[in-house]
Design a protein around this motif. Structure first.
Motif, PDB file in Angstrom:
ATOM      1  N   ALA A  28      15.715   2.134  -3.101  1.00  0.00           N
ATOM      2  CA  ALA A  28      15.745   1.719  -4.505  1.00  0.00           C
ATOM      3  C   ALA A  28      17.060   1.026  -4.851  1.00  0.00           C
ATOM      4  N   TYR A  29      18.176   1.575  -4.356  1.00  0.00           N
ATOM      5  CA  TYR A  29      19.487   1.028  -4.714  1.00  0.00           C
ATOM      6  C   TYR A  29      19.887  -0.188  -3.884  1.00  0.00           C
ATOM      7  N   PHE A  30      19.465  -0.238  -2.621  1.00  0.00           N
ATOM      8  CA  PHE A  30      19.998  -1.259  -1.722  1.00  0.00           C
ATOM      9  C   PHE A  30      18.944  -2.241  -1.225  1.00  0.00           C
ATOM     10  N   GLN A  31      17.784  -2.257  -1.847  1.00  0.00           N
ATOM     11  CA  GLN A  31      16.717  -3.164  -1.430  1.00  0.00           C
ATOM     12  C   GLN A  31      17.104  -4.634  -1.608  1.00  0.00           C
ATOM     13  N   PRO A  32      16.572  -5.518  -0.734  1.00  0.00           N
ATOM     14  CA  PRO A  32      15.729  -5.211   0.426  1.00  0.00           C
ATOM     15  C   PRO A  32      16.579  -4.694   1.579  1.00  0.00           C
ATOM     16  N   ILE A  33      16.060  -3.719   2.299  1.00  0.00           N
ATOM     17  CA  ILE A  33      16.819  -3.068   3.364  1.00  0.00           C
ATOM     18  C   ILE A  33      15.879  -2.771   4.531  1.00  0.00           C
ATOM     19  N   THR A  34      16.385  -2.933   5.759  1.00  0.00           N
ATOM     20  CA  THR A  34      15.562  -2.708   6.940  1.00  0.00           C
ATOM     21  C   THR A  34      15.612  -1.233   7.361  1.00  0.00           C
TER      22      THR A  34
ATOM     23  N   ILE B 215       8.669   6.272   6.861  1.00  0.00           N
ATOM     24  CA  ILE B 215       8.357   5.057   6.099  1.00  0.00           C
ATOM     25  C   ILE B 215       6.879   5.046   5.736  1.00  0.00           C
ATOM     26  N   ARG B 216       6.043   5.492   6.648  1.00  0.00           N
ATOM     27  CA  ARG B 216       4.595   5.503   6.404  1.00  0.00           C
ATOM     28  C   ARG B 216       4.243   6.436   5.244  1.00  0.00           C
ATOM     29  N   VAL B 217       4.955   7.562   5.127  1.00  0.00           N
ATOM     30  CA  VAL B 217       4.717   8.488   4.011  1.00  0.00           C
ATOM     31  C   VAL B 217       5.007   7.799   2.684  1.00  0.00           C
ATOM     32  N   LEU B 218       6.132   7.115   2.613  1.00  0.00           N
ATOM     33  CA  LEU B 218       6.498   6.438   1.371  1.00  0.00           C
ATOM     34  C   LEU B 218       5.541   5.296   1.049  1.00  0.00           C
ATOM     35  N   ARG B 219       5.085   4.609   2.094  1.00  0.00           N
ATOM     36  CA  ARG B 219       4.127   3.524   1.880  1.00  0.00           C
ATOM     37  C   ARG B 219       2.774   4.076   1.451  1.00  0.00           C
TER      38      ARG B 219
ATOM     39  N   LEU C 212       5.016   3.912  -2.909  1.00  0.00           N
ATOM     40  CA  LEU C 212       6.356   3.909  -3.495  1.00  0.00           C
ATOM     41  C   LEU C 212       7.200   2.756  -2.972  1.00  0.00           C
ATOM     42  N   ILE C 213       6.900   2.297  -1.753  1.00  0.00           N
ATOM     43  CA  ILE C 213       7.614   1.161  -1.175  1.00  0.00           C
ATOM     44  C   ILE C 213       6.611   0.194  -0.569  1.00  0.00           C
ATOM     45  N   ALA C 214       7.074  -1.021  -0.336  1.00  0.00           N
ATOM     46  CA  ALA C 214       6.259  -2.049   0.306  1.00  0.00           C
ATOM     47  C   ALA C 214       7.165  -2.909   1.174  1.00  0.00           C
ATOM     48  N   SER C 215       6.566  -3.742   1.997  1.00  0.00           N
ATOM     49  CA  SER C 215       7.348  -4.651   2.828  1.00  0.00           C
ATOM     50  C   SER C 215       7.959  -5.738   1.957  1.00  0.00           C
TER      51      SER C 215
ATOM     52  N   TYR D  86      11.277  -6.483   9.270  1.00  0.00           N
ATOM     53  CA  TYR D  86      10.836  -6.332   7.889  1.00  0.00           C
ATOM     54  C   TYR D  86      11.877  -5.572   7.073  1.00  0.00           C
ATOM     55  N   THR D  87      11.978  -5.932   5.832  1.00  0.00           N
ATOM     56  CA  THR D  87      12.761  -5.128   4.900  1.00  0.00           C
ATOM     57  C   THR D  87      11.789  -4.335   4.037  1.00  0.00           C
ATOM     58  N   TYR D  88      12.342  -3.377   3.291  1.00  0.00           N
ATOM     59  CA  TYR D  88      11.513  -2.553   2.403  1.00  0.00           C
ATOM     60  C   TYR D  88      12.069  -2.606   0.986  1.00  0.00           C
ATOM     61  N   VAL D  89      11.151  -2.615   0.044  1.00  0.00           N
ATOM     62  CA  VAL D  89      11.487  -2.666  -1.379  1.00  0.00           C
ATOM     63  C   VAL D  89      10.612  -1.658  -2.116  1.00  0.00           C
ATOM     64  N   THR D  90      11.040  -1.277  -3.299  1.00  0.00           N
ATOM     65  CA  THR D  90      10.215  -0.393  -4.110  1.00  0.00           C
ATOM     66  C   THR D  90       9.130  -1.203  -4.820  1.00  0.00           C
ATOM     67  N   THR D  91       8.128  -0.505  -5.321  1.00  0.00           N
ATOM     68  CA  THR D  91       6.965  -1.132  -5.936  1.00  0.00           C
ATOM     69  C   THR D  91       6.915  -0.853  -7.435  1.00  0.00           C
ATOM     70  N   LYS D  92       5.961  -1.478  -8.101  1.00  0.00           N
ATOM     71  CA  LYS D  92       5.712  -1.151  -9.505  1.00  0.00           C
ATOM     72  C   LYS D  92       5.233   0.287  -9.632  1.00  0.00           C
ATOM     73  N   ALA D  93       4.509   0.764  -8.608  1.00  0.00           N
ATOM     74  CA  ALA D  93       4.058   2.160  -8.630  1.00  0.00           C
ATOM     75  C   ALA D  93       5.252   3.113  -8.594  1.00  0.00           C
ATOM     76  N   PHE D  94       6.325   2.714  -7.896  1.00  0.00           N
ATOM     77  CA  PHE D  94       7.557   3.514  -7.897  1.00  0.00           C
ATOM     78  C   PHE D  94       8.103   3.629  -9.310  1.00  0.00           C
ATOM     79  N   LEU D  95       8.186   2.500 -10.022  1.00  0.00           N
ATOM     80  CA  LEU D  95       8.671   2.521 -11.394  1.00  0.00           C
ATOM     81  C   LEU D  95       7.793   3.419 -12.255  1.00  0.00           C
ATOM     82  N   SER D  96       6.467   3.250 -12.116  1.00  0.00           N
ATOM     83  CA  SER D  96       5.542   4.043 -12.920  1.00  0.00           C
ATOM     84  C   SER D  96       5.643   5.522 -12.576  1.00  0.00           C
ATOM     85  N   HIS D  97       5.757   5.834 -11.291  1.00  0.00           N
ATOM     86  CA  HIS D  97       5.815   7.223 -10.816  1.00  0.00           C
ATOM     87  C   HIS D  97       6.996   7.971 -11.429  1.00  0.00           C
TER      88      HIS D  97
END
Length: 229
Positions: free
Chosen positions: A125-131, A148-152, A156-159, A170-181
Motif C-alpha cells: 500500500a505504501y510503496f506500490q508499485p513494488i515487486t 501473494i496469492r492469498v492477498l490476490r 486486495l492487490i493486483a498486478s 511484475y509489480t503489485y499494487v492495491t485495488t479499489k477493493a482494498f480501499l473499500s475493504h
C-alpha cells in the motif's frame, strides 16, 4: 410555463431524464434529487462515483450536500452511506455484522490476515508499485508466491506495471477493493508514513520485526457489507 411543460413532454417522449426539474418548487426538487441519488447508490454493487450521480441531478446540484442530507435521514437506521474507493456506497453498520452472518448461515467471518500478510499488504500500500523481490529484500526473507496469492484471492492487490529491472518482473499494487475493504476513499487516506516515523510511532526496524500494528483498520468486509448484497 407552457414552454417548460412542452420541454418536459419532449424529454419524456425522447426518453431523456429531466434532471433540472425546474417545474418543481426548490424543496420538492431537492427531495427528488435526494431520492434519485439514494436509489442509484442503493442499486449499485460497487461504490458510485460523482460522475455517475451527476447524470441524474441538475447541473447546479451540490452532491455533497445531497449526501449529507441522505445521511441525516438515515440516522438511527442499521445502514448508512459511506465514502469509499472514490465513490459512495450503502453499507450496513458494523454493529450488525453478527446479525447478518447469523441470518445468512455463516458461522464466522472470513479468516483475518496473518500478521505477515497484513505487513506485506501494508508495504504494498505504501510503496506500490513494488515487486515480490523488493518485498523480500525489505523483510530480509522471501515473500512467498503463496502469500501473494492469498492477498490476490481476496482482491486486495493486483498486478501493476512491469518493473524496469532485469527480467521485467511484475509489480503489485492495491485495488479499489482494498480501499473499500478498509474504508478508505483514496490512498491519500492512509496514515502518513513519514509523519509516523517523525513522531517516533513507526520505524522500519519495528516494521520488519512485526512489533507494530499495521496501521490498517482491523474490521473485515463482513462486518460492514453493502446493504443491497
Amino acid at each position: 410555463m407552457a414552454d417548460q411543460t412542452a420541454q418536459r413532454k419532449e424529454n419524456a417522449h425522447s426518453g431523456l431524464l429531466d434532471t433540472e426539474l425546474e417545474h418543481l418548487p426548490p424543496e420538492l426538487r431537492w427531495r427528488e434529487w435526494m431520492g434519485r441519488v439514494e436509489a442509484v447508490i442503493f442499486a449499485a454493487s460497487t461504490p458510485v462515483t460523482r460522475e455517475t450521480l451527476a447524470r441524474v441531478v441538475g447541473k447546479h446540484c451540490n452532491i455533497e450536500m445531497i449526501i449529507d442530507d441522505i445521511r441525516a435521514d438515515l440516522s438511527g437506521r442499521p445502514y448508512e452511506l459511506v465514502s469509499v474507493a472514490g465513490g459512495w456506497q450503502h453499507r450496513t453498520k458494523k454493529a450488525f455484522g453478527d446479525v447478518i452472518r447469523t441470518a445468512s448461515g455463516q458461522a464466522e467471518s472470513a479468516r483475518p490476515l496473518s500478521q505477515l500478510e497484513a505487513l506485506v499488504l501494508m508495504c504494498i500500500a505504501y510503496f506500490q508499485p513494488i515487486t515480490r523481490g523488493e518485498l523480500s529484500s525489505f523483510f530480509g526473507k522471501e515473500v512467498s508466491r503463496d502469500l501473494i496469492r492469498v492477498l490476490r484471492s481476496q482482491d486486495l492487490i493486483a498486478s501493476g506495471p512491469r518493473s524496469p529491472q532485469p527480467g521485467a518482473p511484475y509489480t503489485y499494487v492495491t485495488t479499489k477493493a482494498f480501499l473499500s475493504h478498509f474504508g478508505f476513499d483514496t490512498l491519500r487516506d492512509l496514515p502518513d508514513f513519514e509523519a509516523l516515523e517523525d513522531a517516533g510511532l513507526l520505524s522500519k526496524e519495528k516494521l520488519l520485526t512485526g512489533d507494530i500494528p499495521t496501521g490498517l483498520p482491523a474490521h473485515h468486509l463482513e462486518d460492514e457489507v453493502p446493504s443491497n448484497a
